[in-house]
Scaffold this motif. Structure first.
Motif, PDB file in Angstrom:
ATOM      1  N   ILE A 258       5.969 110.930  47.224  1.00 50.22           N
ATOM      2  CA  ILE A 258       5.942 109.813  47.324  1.00 50.22           C
ATOM      3  C   ILE A 258       6.825 108.336  47.243  1.00 50.22           C
ATOM      4  CG2 ILE A 258       3.947 109.486  46.159  1.00 50.22           C
ATOM      5  CD1 ILE A 258       2.134 108.782  49.207  1.00 50.22           C
ATOM      6  N   LYS A 259       6.603 108.652  46.138  1.00 50.96           N
ATOM      7  CA  LYS A 259       7.664 107.540  44.919  1.00 50.96           C
ATOM      8  C   LYS A 259       9.081 106.991  45.951  1.00 50.96           C
ATOM      9  CE  LYS A 259       9.653 105.908  41.060  1.00 50.96           C
ATOM     10  NZ  LYS A 259      11.079 106.288  41.549  1.00 50.96           N
ATOM     11  N   GLU A 260       9.993 108.208  46.113  1.00 52.02           N
ATOM     12  CA  GLU A 260      11.221 108.411  47.000  1.00 52.02           C
ATOM     13  C   GLU A 260      10.517 108.057  48.306  1.00 52.02           C
ATOM     14  OE1 GLU A 260      11.829 109.909  43.159  1.00 52.02           O
ATOM     15  OE2 GLU A 260      10.594 110.462  44.423  1.00 52.02           O
ATOM     16  N   LEU A 261      10.057 108.433  49.236  1.00 49.45           N
ATOM     17  CA  LEU A 261       9.854 108.334  50.503  1.00 49.45           C
ATOM     18  C   LEU A 261       9.196 106.667  50.670  1.00 49.45           C
ATOM     19  CD1 LEU A 261       9.700 108.968  53.161  1.00 49.45           C
ATOM     20  CD2 LEU A 261       7.207 109.815  52.681  1.00 49.45           C
ATOM     21  N   ARG A 262       8.858 105.894  49.941  1.00 46.99           N
ATOM     22  CA  ARG A 262       8.424 105.021  49.963  1.00 46.99           C
ATOM     23  C   ARG A 262       9.423 103.956  49.664  1.00 46.99           C
ATOM     24  NH1 ARG A 262       3.963 105.511  46.061  1.00 46.99           N
ATOM     25  NH2 ARG A 262       2.026 105.354  47.325  1.00 46.99           N
ATOM     26  N   GLU A 263      10.067 104.436  48.494  1.00 45.83           N
ATOM     27  CA  GLU A 263      11.147 103.646  48.518  1.00 45.83           C
ATOM     28  C   GLU A 263      12.305 103.372  49.781  1.00 45.83           C
ATOM     29  OE1 GLU A 263      13.553 105.096  45.265  1.00 45.83           O
ATOM     30  OE2 GLU A 263      12.331 104.269  43.756  1.00 45.83           O
ATOM     31  N   MET A 264      12.081 104.301  51.168  1.00 41.51           N
ATOM     32  CA  MET A 264      12.724 104.643  52.183  1.00 41.51           C
ATOM     33  C   MET A 264      12.417 103.943  53.206  1.00 41.51           C
ATOM     34  SD  MET A 264      15.475 105.673  51.767  1.00 41.51           S
ATOM     35  CE  MET A 264      16.180 105.427  52.584  1.00 41.51           C
ATOM     36  N   VAL A 265      11.300 104.063  52.805  1.00 42.21           N
ATOM     37  CA  VAL A 265       9.871 103.215  54.336  1.00 42.21           C
ATOM     38  C   VAL A 265      10.407 101.505  54.038  1.00 42.21           C
ATOM     39  CG1 VAL A 265       7.937 103.150  55.218  1.00 42.21           C
ATOM     40  CG2 VAL A 265       8.456 105.221  54.349  1.00 42.21           C
ATOM     41  N   THR A 266       9.915 101.338  52.859  1.00 39.79           N
ATOM     42  CA  THR A 266       9.528 100.008  52.411  1.00 39.79           C
ATOM     43  C   THR A 266      11.215  99.604  52.120  1.00 39.79           C
ATOM     44  OG1 THR A 266       9.393 100.360  49.839  1.00 39.79           O
ATOM     45  CG2 THR A 266       7.429 100.060  51.466  1.00 39.79           C
ATOM     46  N   MET A 267      12.158  99.885  52.758  1.00 41.34           N
ATOM     47  CA  MET A 267      13.746  99.433  52.703  1.00 41.34           C
ATOM     48  C   MET A 267      14.085  98.009  53.576  1.00 41.34           C
ATOM     49  SD  MET A 267      16.970 101.187  52.751  1.00 41.34           S
ATOM     50  CE  MET A 267      16.875 102.078  51.029  1.00 41.34           C
ATOM     51  N   PRO A 268      14.571  97.238  53.031  1.00 39.99           N
ATOM     52  CA  PRO A 268      14.959  95.990  53.929  1.00 39.99           C
ATOM     53  C   PRO A 268      15.962  96.583  54.730  1.00 39.99           C
ATOM     54  CG  PRO A 268      14.892  95.596  51.386  1.00 39.99           C
ATOM     55  CD  PRO A 268      14.432  96.369  51.512  1.00 39.99           C
ATOM     56  N   ASP A 269      16.122  95.969  55.978  1.00 42.59           N
ATOM     57  CA  ASP A 269      17.199  96.100  56.584  1.00 42.59           C
ATOM     58  C   ASP A 269      17.278  97.648  57.431  1.00 42.59           C
ATOM     59  OD1 ASP A 269      18.492  95.511  58.858  1.00 42.59           O
ATOM     60  OD2 ASP A 269      20.277  96.033  57.761  1.00 42.59           O
ATOM     61  N   CYS A 270      15.823  98.821  57.104  1.00 41.11           N
ATOM     62  CA  CYS A 270      15.695 100.318  57.420  1.00 41.11           C
ATOM     63  C   CYS A 270      14.955 100.504  58.387  1.00 41.11           C
ATOM     64  CB  CYS A 270      17.046 100.687  55.677  1.00 41.11           C
ATOM     65  SG  CYS A 270      16.655 102.251  56.348  1.00 41.11           S
ATOM     66  N   ARG A 271      15.622 100.862  59.033  1.00 39.46           N
ATOM     67  CA  ARG A 271      13.868 101.789  59.821  1.00 39.46           C
ATOM     68  C   ARG A 271      14.025 103.183  59.907  1.00 39.46           C
ATOM     69  NH1 ARG A 271      15.022  99.198  64.083  1.00 39.46           N
ATOM     70  NH2 ARG A 271      16.123 100.991  64.930  1.00 39.46           N
ATOM     71  N   THR A 272      12.793 103.717  59.306  1.00 43.25           N
ATOM     72  CA  THR A 272      12.349 105.590  58.482  1.00 43.25           C
ATOM     73  C   THR A 272      12.021 106.104  60.404  1.00 43.25           C
ATOM     74  OG1 THR A 272      12.092 104.949  56.546  1.00 43.25           O
ATOM     75  CG2 THR A 272      11.033 107.087  57.713  1.00 43.25           C
ATOM     76  N   VAL A 273      12.413 107.211  61.379  1.00 47.00           N
ATOM     77  CA  VAL A 273      12.588 107.386  61.282  1.00 47.00           C
ATOM     78  C   VAL A 273      11.615 108.471  61.545  1.00 47.00           C
ATOM     79  CG1 VAL A 273      13.280 108.344  64.337  1.00 47.00           C
ATOM     80  CG2 VAL A 273      13.833 106.113  63.264  1.00 47.00           C
ATOM     81  N   PHE A 274      11.540 109.164  62.328  1.00 49.94           N
ATOM     82  CA  PHE A 274      10.102 110.751  62.112  1.00 49.94           C
ATOM     83  C   PHE A 274      10.314 110.877  63.999  1.00 49.94           C
ATOM     84  CE2 PHE A 274       8.617 109.440  58.194  1.00 49.94           C
ATOM     85  CZ  PHE A 274       9.526 110.009  57.416  1.00 49.94           C
ATOM     86  N   THR A 275      10.136 112.160  63.994  1.00 48.02           N
ATOM     87  CA  THR A 275      10.012 112.644  64.918  1.00 48.02           C
ATOM     88  C   THR A 275       8.555 113.157  65.390  1.00 48.02           C
ATOM     89  OG1 THR A 275      12.280 114.018  65.167  1.00 48.02           O
ATOM     90  CG2 THR A 275      10.939 115.089  66.665  1.00 48.02           C
ATOM     91  N   ALA A 276       7.437 112.362  66.100  1.00 51.08           N
ATOM     92  CA  ALA A 276       6.551 113.336  66.454  1.00 51.08           C
ATOM     93  C   ALA A 276       5.788 114.676  67.137  1.00 51.08           C
ATOM     94  CB  ALA A 276       6.179 111.746  67.453  1.00 51.08           C
ATOM     95  N   GLU A 277       6.525 115.143  67.700  1.00 55.34           N
ATOM     96  CA  GLU A 277       6.447 116.626  67.570  1.00 55.34           C
ATOM     97  C   GLU A 277       6.504 117.528  66.070  1.00 55.34           C
ATOM     98  OE1 GLU A 277       8.881 114.681  69.494  1.00 55.34           O
ATOM     99  OE2 GLU A 277       7.616 114.291  71.425  1.00 55.34           O
ATOM    100  N   ASP A 278       6.972 116.720  65.111  1.00 53.78           N
ATOM    101  CA  ASP A 278       7.309 117.699  64.203  1.00 53.78           C
ATOM    102  C   ASP A 278       5.449 117.919  63.655  1.00 53.78           C
ATOM    103  OD1 ASP A 278       9.918 118.374  64.939  1.00 53.78           O
ATOM    104  OD2 ASP A 278      10.878 117.161  63.259  1.00 53.78           O
TER     105      ASP A 278
END
Length: 513
Positions: A258-278
Motif C-alpha cells: 500500500i505504501k508504494e501504491l499510495r505514493e503513485m496515487v498521490t503523485m503530483p501531475d500524475c493520474r493513476t488509471v485502472f481498468t474497471a473490468e479487472d
C-alpha cells in the motif's frame, strides 16, 4: 558480505556448554565479501558487490564501526557470513541477542530495520570490504579459517521472460535500471531509452512501482533526492509520459504494497488509471481477506470508482500530464521489433482469466490479445540465485542452495539464510524470520557440539591471505571517508549527497589520509 568472529570463551564443565568469560570480551568481526563464480566468467559482471558496498546509498549501509580486526588471542568458535544484505544482518543480530557464545554479523543494503545500525556499530564488530569470494578467497579457505560459514549472498541474477524479442534494444532489466539511477558503478553506463512517450514495466512488485515512480516523478522533486546527477540529467530530458505496470494475475494477487501504491496515487501531475473490468467481483471479496490486503484493495477501488474524492482531487487528476496505468490479467507474449529488426516497437499481451481460489489461484491465457506501443520495456519479474562455487550443492531448478532448515546438505559447518536459502520471495519480515531461524540453528549446533569448537585462525589468516594477493580491502574508516565525500559533493549541489559511481575513485579516496 560479512565475516565475523567470536572470541574469549570459557567452557563450563558443569553443563558442557561454552559461555562467555565476559560479555565485554565478545568480538564480532565483519568482512565484506563479494563473490564471482570463477568457473563462469560470462556472469562475472553480475556480482560486482564490491561496487555496491562502496557506492549504493552509502547512508543506508551501516557497516561496522571498528576498522580493525581482533588483535587478541581468539580461542572460541569463529563464524563467517558471506552476504551484503538483510539476511546476513538478521542472522548476525540473532546471534548477538543471545548470551550464548556465538557471534554473528550483517550488512544492510536497501532498507533500515530499527536495530540494524545498533547491530552494525556493536563494539565487537569490524568490517573489511572489497573482497570477492571465489576470486580473492574460496569457500574452502574460509572454512579452514572459521568454524562456521554462512552463505547469505542473495539473488543477483535476473529472471527472464523467455519470450520472442526479449533481446531487442530497449528491453532492460529492472535490476540494471535501478542500479543506474541509484549509482551502482556497474550500471552507470546504461543508456535506457527515455526518448519515448510510453514505457512498460513487466511485473507488479514494489520494484516495478519504484521504477514507475522514478520515471513519472516531477524533476523538481527528484532534484531534492540523492539520485545520481547523470540520471537526473537524463530524466530531465525524458519524454516518457505514460508508464504501464503489467501483471498476469488480478488485483487480489498484486505483489506491491500500500505504501508504494499510495505514493503513485498521490503523485503530483500524475493520474493513476485502472481498468474497471479487472475488478469484477473484487469488492464482494473484501470481507474475507486479511486487513493489509483489504486496505490495499480498498485504495485501488477508490481510484477505480472515484468514491470519496474531493473536488480538488478530481481537478488534480484531470489536469495531470502524466499517467500511471496498472494493468492486471495480462501476460507478455512477445516483444514486437521495429522495421529494422533491432529495436522494440511494441509489446504484445495475452488477456488472462483466473482459475482456482485462494493461494491456488492461477492465471490462464485466453486467445484475446492486446498490443502496447512503447519504446522502453523494463523486466521486473524477480531474481534468481546462482551457485557461488561448484563445490556447494545447488538446486538449479529453484535457484537455491540445497539445505535442510538452513544447514547446507553434506557440508559440515556450512549454513545459508535469505533468498539464496528460500528463493527471492517475501517481504523484509520474511527475511528477518529466516535470518533469525538460521542464527538460532547455528547457536544450537555450536552449543551441542555439532559444530567443532576447535580454535581456528579466523580473520588473521584471511587478512594475511588477502594482503599476499594484493587485495585492497576497505575498512569502516575508509567507508566513512567515501561517505563524507559524497555528502560534501551533495551539499555543493543542494542534495543530500552525490553518489560516487567510479570504483577506482572510491578506492583512491580510501587511501587518502
Amino acid at each position: 558480505m560479512i565475516c565475523l568472529s567470536y572470541s574469549d570463551y570459557s567452557h563450563s564443565q558443569s553443563n558442557g556448554r561454552y559461555r562467555p568469560i565476559s560479555t565485554d570480551c565478545f568480538l564480532l568481526e565483519f568482512i565484506s565479501l563479494i563473490f564471482y563464480p570463477t568457473y563462469d566468467l560470462q556472469v562475472m559482471s553480475q556480482y560486482t558487490h564490491n561496487c555496491r558496498l562502496l557506492a549504493r546509498r552509502c547512508h543506508q549501509w551501516h557497516h561496522v564501526q571498528r576498522p580493525y580486526l581482533s588483535t587478541c588471542s581468539q580461542t572460541g568458535p569463529k563464524v563467517c557470513i558471506i552476504g551484503s544484505g538483510p539476511a546476513g544482518f538478521y542472522t548476525a543480530q540473532q546471534i548477538l541477542k543471545t548470551t550464548t557464545p556465538i557471534w554473528t554479523g550483517k550488512v544492510w543494503s536497501c532498507t533500515r530495520p530499527p536495530r540494524s545500525k545498533a547491530t552494525a556499530e556493536n563494539e565487537r564488530c569490524s568490517f573489511v570490504g572489497n573482497v570477492s569470494v571465489g576470486k580473492d578467497v574460496s569457500i574452502h579457505e574460509l572454512q579452514q579459517a572459521y568454524n562456521v560459514v554462512v552463505l547469505s549472498y542473495g539473488a543477483e541474477a535476473d529472471r527472464e521472460l523467455g519470450i520472442p524479442g526479449e533481446g531487442l534494444v530497449g528491453v532492460e532489466s529492472a535490476r540494471s535500471f535501478v542500479g543506474w539511477y541509484n549509482g551502482l558503478p556497474e550500471h552507470r553506463h546504461l543508456q535506457p531509452n527515455l526518448n519515448t512517450e510510453v514505457a512498460v514495466v513487466i511485473g507488479q512488485g514494489n520494484v516495478a512501482l519504484d521504477i514507475a515512480r522514478i520515471l513519472l516523478t516531477p524533476i523538481r522533486l527528484l532534484q531534492e533526492t540523492d539520485i545520481t546527477e547523470y540520471a537526473l540529467e537524463a530524466l530531465t530530458r525524458s519524454k516518457i509520459r505514460r508508464v504501464h505496470v503489467v501483471g498476469r494475475r488480478g488485483p487480489l494477487q498484486a505483489a506491491f504494497t500500500i505504501k508504494e501504491l499510495r505514493e503513485m496515487v498521490t503523485m503530483p501531475d500524475c493520474r493513476t488509471v485502472f481498468t474497471a473490468e479487472d475488478f469484477s467481483g473484487v469488492e464482494e471479496a473484501l470481507a474475507g481477506i486479511p486487513r493489509p490486503r483489504k486496505r490495499l484493495t480498498e485504495l485501488m477501488l477508490k481510484s477505480v470508482t472515484g468514491r470519496g474524492q474531493t473536488e480538488q482531487e478530481v481537478q488534480r487528476l484531470a489536469d495531470a500530464s502524466r499517467e500511471f496505468y496498472v494493468k492486471f490479467l495480462r501476460s507478455p507474449i512477445q516483444v514486437l521489433p521495429s522495421a529494422d529488426g533491432k529495436r522494440l516497437r511494441a509489446l504484445e499481451l495475452a488477456v488472462n482469466v483466473l482459475e482456482g481460489s485462494g493461494k491456488s489461484v492461477r492465471a490462464r491465457s485466453t486467445d484475446d490479445r492486446e498490443v502496447i506501443d512503447c519504446g522502453l520495456i523494463l523486466r521486473s519479474v524477480g531474481y534468481r540465485s546462482v551457485a557461488i562455487e561448484k563445490s556447494i550443492p545447488f538446486d538449479h531448478s529453484h535457484g537455491t542452495i540445497a539445505h535442510e532448515n538452513g544447514k547446507v546438505n553434506g557440508k559440515q559447518g556450512l549454513y545459508c539464510s535469505g533468498w539464496v536459502k528460500r528463493g527471492p520471495t517475501g517481504v523484509i519480515l520474511d527475511t528477518m524470520s529466516d535470518g533469525f531461524q538460521t542464527g538460532k540453528l547455528i547457536l544450537r549446533d555450536i552449543e551441542s557440539g555439532v559444530v567443532s569448537a576447535e580454535t581456528r585462525p579466523g580473520s588473521e589468516a584471511i587478512l594475511r591471505h588477502l594482503s599476499n594477493k594484493g587485495v585492497q580491502t576497505v575498512s569502516f574508516d575508509d567507508w566513512k571517508r567515501i561517505d563524507a565525500v559524497e555528502i560534501e559533493r551533495g551539499r555543493e549541489r543542494g542534495k543530500p549527497r552525490e553518489k560516487l559511481t567510479d570504483l577506482k575513485e572510491m578506492l583512491r579516496i580510501c587511501t587518502e589520509r
